[in-house]
Scaffold this active site. Structure first.
Site, PDB file in Angstrom:
ATOM      1  CG  ASP A   1      82.632  47.261  37.566  1.00  0.00           C
ATOM      2  OD1 ASP A   1      82.121  48.175  38.239  1.00  0.00           O
ATOM      3  OD2 ASP A   1      82.805  45.657  37.350  1.00  0.00           O
ATOM      4  CG  PHE A   2      86.319  46.405  42.877  1.00  0.00           C
ATOM      5  CD1 PHE A   2      88.015  46.756  43.285  1.00  0.00           C
ATOM      6  CD2 PHE A   2      86.355  45.192  44.145  1.00  0.00           C
ATOM      7  CE1 PHE A   2      88.553  46.419  43.803  1.00  0.00           C
ATOM      8  CE2 PHE A   2      86.867  45.208  44.885  1.00  0.00           C
ATOM      9  CZ  PHE A   2      87.863  44.602  44.312  1.00  0.00           C
TER      10      PHE A   2
END
Length: 211
Positions: A7-8
């Site tokens: 995920d970022f």
């Protein structure tokens, strides 16, 4: 472990202040005094569409556009890097671990953040909001990344700071890891039973060696 899907926001780049301040700017203008920064913490993780559909569905597109404009204008001044993130990513890349982003964010904004971190060259794949019909916790983005990387599920791990990441990974049949630096807390993530909880990004170096 041959491939790591990250995920970022809140996992690789600390965008928590940016997200909360953006929501506060947009919501305070539309609903003065009705939302607090603590309320906005609940909006970290879901897509903008999901969040604004719950708040004001009749003005969905307008609210998303206002959010994106303010968020873009203030992005570089309100985000910070997590300690050790880029260094660990570089070491994983050197080991031949394949790295990808799987996010509910638009591709352009993911790439903007990666460039700011100096880490864009380390990722061979970005799966963003633009690439899928259904976002996490639906497994579609994770399954798409697996397909594009041409790897076996048994060799993949999904890493994130919210339950959306863990559930999406579990539904896709891959290993999962939550990050202890999640704004929602290690205890919150633990109840979704990820395979690992990372205390520091460098924990991944040990995990890939042992798996």
């Amino acid at each position: 472990m041959k491939a790591l899907l990250f995920d970022f926001d809140g996992t690789l780049l600390n965008t928590n202040d940016l997200i909360i301040q953006t929501f506060m700017h947009v919501l305070e203008e539309r609903f003065p005094g009705q939302y607090s920064p603590k309320d906005c913490m609940d909006f970290i993780g879901p897509s903008l569409k999901e969040t604004f559909e719950q708040i004001i569905p009749d003005e969905l597109d307008e609210m998303i556009e206002k959010y994106r404009q303010w968020n873009l204008a203030n992005h570089d001044t309100l985000v910070t890097e997590y300690e050790g993130a880029v260094d660990t990513l570089e070491k994983l890349h050197e080991k031949g671990i394949r790295l990808a982003i799987v996010s509910t964010k638009r591709r352009a904004m993911i790439e903007k953040g990666l460039e700011l971190m100096g880490a864009k060259h380390l990722f061979e794949l970005v799966v963003g909001l633009d690439d899928v019909k259904y976002v996490k916790p639906n497994p579609e983005p994770v399954l798409l990344a697996i397909e594009k990387l041409s790897v076996n599920k048994e060799e993949v791990m999904m890493i994130g700071d919210n339950y959306h990441d863990i559930i999406a990974g579990q539904k896709a049949g891959v290993k999962t890891a939550g990050v202890a630096w999640s704004i929602k807390g290690e205890q919150f993530l633990s109840q979704f039973n990820p395979d690992y909880i990372l205390q520091h990004m460098s924990d991944l170096l040990t995990i890939v060696e042992e798996s």
